[in-house]
Design a protein around this motif. Structure first.
Motif: not given
Length: 933
Positions: A436-441, A583-585, A589-596, A606-608
């Motif tokens: 939720x924290x990533x989504x909220x940001x 959000x990137x960190x 930690x959830x095994x994914x990545x973030x890009x834009x 933004x896609x994670x």
């Protein structure tokens, strides 16, 4: 030494002899070509040779002259013949500088040339000073004449030009110089590649790795010119042999110099003598000293590394202590500020006073959020942030995040929507709070930087996202090129009609996500589907906006902590620039990545990704108590028509209605909607009872009010419909509700969610909904848990005591307050009447950890005594355990670990709110979270 010298002499003489032989073979072929020209050009009339014949012949016989770049023939012309010659040839003679040849006694223009050196055509070879001298020597001697070494065009190798005089037939072999000059008809020349000649020779001989060969032009003995090989080293060479080379030119002198690449090996006798033994022992001693010195250096480096490691660990501890202190010192007064403001808002206030208090409370919460972000960043850097693994309802969580920004989107009149693909599991296992924290940001940033258009959140499986995006980019969809298409009115085929930054997120891509997918499954069907499929699932979440975008110069520092695009960003929009970094960190930690993907003045996407687990049957059944309330089933089977000219937005609305079990048919305009309603469009089942007609506000026009009503009443009077459907208008702003008259039964303000749709339709359709359980109303549930409970609050800060006591008394608890750990121990001497204890951590004299340890020791002693007494009288023994909850303004991982280690049951961070209190009390007072449901 004699054997080494003999071997060097033998190898050098062999190479010199073979070089002369190969050079002689090439010279003979050129000489034969000169005779050929003399016979077929001067004895035949007209000449049997022209430029094409010469070029073809020399090209086909070039294998006989592999070391020549090409050959050319220059004819001898006297000055009085020049005008007639140029007239016959159709061109004028030129010098080496490409200028018209000046008047002189005689000329030597090139009339025939091999194609490889065709650039020499028409050039007067006597215009060059060195060429002029070579021509004179060649016709006087009748032998091959060589030039100084120079770099050949094309190969850039060192070489020489070979010149032969071509005489008229009949010249005697013992002719004098004057007779030779008189009989000269022209000159044949060729470029000689000395480097290739020597290299080709050496490649065929053994021992090349042992010696170095140089070929010199020593015509000028004081300044020899290197024709092949590296420069000789300065100084005296131990062994050097020189062989004379004869290339047939009596005027020029050449020689070959050979030497060993390395010094020849010393004889064994030089080593066994006393001097050699001394040198060997000196070398051994040097090696031992160097090894010992290296060992000392490595040992010193290891010692320094140990010291640096100790310092780094101490710095890490100091950093944690500093963060704990700073967090506590800031949170403690903020707890009092927010607590008192909350108490103030519970009193009778005027509208102005209430506005002031709410503004202050909002600012205080913003400061707490900033502190939490900084602490999260510090915990991530220290590697102490751990993720939970609990089941949660993904779609409900997405709806909750969207609801946080609904008021802001309505103020800006922008579209805010969420869509979750049908193949995404309903319940997943992961950390819902960090997710939720990533989504909220990301959603918060999108809403903040968007003033028109839309913010669109989409969730799908990563494998589907990759495959379908590639199909769009590769143009496999009916020949489309993957770009965002526009509609007939010029709008883009996106959620709001505005252009998006990522061209893959268009309607064609969205259709692929919707294709081959049936209606969403209910909870029972999901449970059956996943009960044998408890594996990991990778989700791809994209947040698309049509805001201001990110400037190109700032895109490389988007994820840098506390960095923003420029200074105006913070002034205009607020924020600290730490949210994206966190959000990137968290995504990693959830095994994914973030890009834009971002385009200035167009928007950003933004896609994670995140790797979660599917929830199996057993875990999902246990987790339902912690999930949000299930959606009502009262609307299942109802039918509705949605009128929306934007296919993406229509699919999103249909997704939310389908979640309630409503069968939806989407049409592009109002006319098609009325035709569908009357059954004139040939749609099967269109005459069945229709409950609702949803219309988007941009489709609706005020002048169509009367037309729509008249058409609906006409359908009812004709018997085409038995009951008129309820008219629902979808708008993006609260202000739009007043713009439309009484035509619609209800105006629904977006963003829409399944739960808000259900609430509105319940009132509209008078649907009887099952009553909610009382324990799902958290304030009522908290009161049922706390009413009549005796709770001890321990805190050295009187303001915090008042805040905590007021919060607990609000729910009916009986609160007792003390200001130190020693007083708490006195109050909790066995037996006592308290049901729970809220303990501050940092207090003078005795902190909360030590107080809790002594409380547990007293409990152990009391339990042992009671166990002995119950064993004597045969009664049932019940172990005494007082729930102790830490109240701390320090929320770093080390503090939590210390809480558990000292015997506490958990902690709440200051300032705590109703959510935290609910979670803590449901665990501690009742015993487990399950009792709270």
């Amino acid at each position: 030494m004699d054997r080494a010298e003999e071997r060097l002499v033998s190898m050098c003489e062999e190479r010199a002899r073979m070089l002369q032989e190969q050079f002689g073979v090439t010279v003979n072929h050129v000489h034969a070509l000169a005779i050929l020209i003399s016979i077929f050009h001067f004895e035949k009339f007209p000449s049997a040779i022209d430029q094409d014949t010469f070029a073809k012949y020399t090209a086909r016989t070039s294998f006989e002259r592999p070391l020549l770049n090409g050959v050319a023939y220059a004819q001898r012309i006297f000055h009085h013949e020049r005008e007639m010659f140029e007239s016959q040839q159709g061109w004028i003679m030129r010098t080496m500088k490409r200028e018209a040849a000046p008047p002189q006694d005689e000329y030597a223009p090139v009339i025939f040339s091999q194609d490889t050196i065709s650039y020499l055509a028409r050039i007067d070879m006597m215009s060059g000073e060195e060429d002029y001298e070579n021509i004179l020597r060649a016709r006087a001697t009748g032998k091959a004449v060589l030039t100084n070494p120079f770099r050949l065009l094309g190969s850039n190798h060192l070489g020489v030009v070979l010149t032969f005089a071509v005489y008229r037939p009949g010249l005697a072999a013992d002719a004098s110089v004057e007779e030779r000059v008189e009989a000269t008809a022209g000159y044949l020349g060729g470029a000689f590649d000395v480097e290739s000649l020597v290299e080709n020779l050496l490649s065929k001989l053994a021992g090349n790795q042992d010696i170095v060969v140089n070929v010199y032009d020593v015509t000028n003995a004081s300044e020899p010119m290197v024709m092949y090989g590296p420069q000789s080293p300065d100084g005296k060479v131990p062994l050097l042999h020189v062989s004379t080379l004869d290339f047939g030119d009596p005027f020029r002198r050449h020689e070959m110099r050979c030497r060993y690449k390395q010094k020849p090996p010393l004889p064994w006798s030089a080593i066994t003598n006393p001097l050699g033994a001394f040198v060997i022992w000196m070398l051994v001693g040097y090696i031992i000293c160097a090894a010992w010195s290296r060992y000392d250096k490595v040992s010193e480096d290891c010692r320094k590394m140990e010291e640096l490691k100790t310092q780094a660990e101490a710095a890490d501890v100091a950093k944690s202590q500093f963060l704990a202190t700073v967090s506590h010192e800031i949170r403690t007064p903020m707890n009092g500020v927010l607590g008192m403001l909350d108490m103030l808002l519970g009193t009778d206030l005027t509208m102005t006073q209430k506005d002031y208090a709410q503004t202050a409370q909002m600012c205080g919460r913003a400061l707490i959020t900033l502190i939490n972000d900084v602490l999260d960043r510090a915990k991530i850097e220290a590697g102490k942030l751990e993720l939970e693994a609990v089941p949660f309802d993904l779609r409900s969580l997405m709806d909750d995040v969207i609801s946080l920004f609904s008021s802001k989107s309505r103020e800006k009149c922008i579209e805010l929507a969420v869509f979750v693909c049908d193949d995404v599991p309903k319940v997943v296992i992961g950390d819902p709070w960090r997710f939720r924290q990533i989504l909220t940001n990301l959603v918060g940033n999108a809403v903040k930087f968007t003033e028109r258009g839309h913010v669109f959140v989409r969730v799908c499986l990563a494998e589907n996202s990759n495959v379908e995006a590639n199909q769009v980019l590769n143009g496999t969809m009916n020949g489309k090129d993957g770009k965002v298409e526009t509609t007939a009115n010029g709008a883009f085929n996106t959620l709001s009609g505005f252009q998006a930054a990522d061209e893959r997120n268009n309607w064609d891509y969205f259709k692929l996500l919707l294709s081959d997918k049936g209606p969403p499954m209910d909870e029972l069907e999901c449970e059956k589907s996943y009960q044998n499929d408890c594996d990991c699932v990778t989700l791809m979440i994209s947040i698309e906006d049509t805001g201001v975008g990110i400037p190109l110069h700032a895109q490389d520092r988007v994820f840098t902590p506390f960095m923003q695009a420029d200074s105006s960003t913070s002034r205009n929009y607020g924020g600290t620039g730490i949210g994206l970094s966190i959000s990137k960190c968290l995504a990693e930690l959830m095994g994914g990545h973030i890009s834009f993907t971002s385009r200035p003045f167009v928007g950003s996407t933004f896609t994670f990704s995140a790797i979660l687990k599917r929830s199996c049957k057993d875990t999902s059944s246990d987790s339902k108590r912690s999930l949000s309330e299930a959606l009502p089933t009262a609307f299942k089977g109802m039918k509705a028509i949605l009128v929306d000219g934007r296919p993406v937005r229509g699919a999103v609305t249909q997704y939310h209605l389908n979640r309630l079990g409503i069968i939806v048919q989407v049409v592009n305009n109002l006319s098609m909607g009325l035709q569908t309603l009357s059954g004139q469009n040939g749609v099967k089942g269109s005459r069945e009872k229709l409950s609702m007609l949803f219309i988007e506000s941009d489709i609706w026009r005020p002048e169509t009010d009367a037309l729509l009503l008249n058409h609906l009443h006409e359908l009812k009077n004709n018997g085409q419909v038995h009951e008129l459907p309820k008219l629902v208008l979808l708008v993006t702003s609260e202000a739009d509700k007043d713009r439309y008259g009484s035509t619609f039964d209800i105006v629904m303000c977006k963003p829409i969610r399944a739960s808000t749709i259900a609430s509105c339709l319940q009132q509209l359709l008078k649907v009887v909904m099952p009553e909610r359980k009382e324990n799902q109303n958290r304030p009522s549930f908290l009161r049922s848990l706390l009413i009549g409970k005796n709770i001890l609050i321990v805190d050295d800060n009187k303001v915090n005591l008042r805040v905590a006591a007021a919060a607990l008394k609000k729910y009916g608890a009986k609160v007792h307050c003390v200001e130190s750990g020693k007083d708490a121990i006195s109050m909790l001497q066995q037996p006592h009447c308290f049901d729970a204890c809220f303990m501050d951590v940092q207090m003078p004299e005795m902190d909360g950890f030590e107080a809790t340890r002594q409380i547990r020791q007293m409990e152990v002693k009391a339990n042992e005594e009671r166990k002995t007494l119950t064993s004597m009288d045969g009664s049932t023994f019940v172990e005494a355990h007082l729930p102790v909850l830490a109240m701390t303004a320090d929320v770093i991982q080390a503090t939590y670990e210390e809480c558990i280690k000292s015997g506490m049951d958990g902690y709440v961070s200051k300032p705590f709110d109703e959510e935290q209190l609910y979670q803590a009390v449901s665990r501690l007072v009742v015993g487990t979270t399950e009792s709270a449901v």
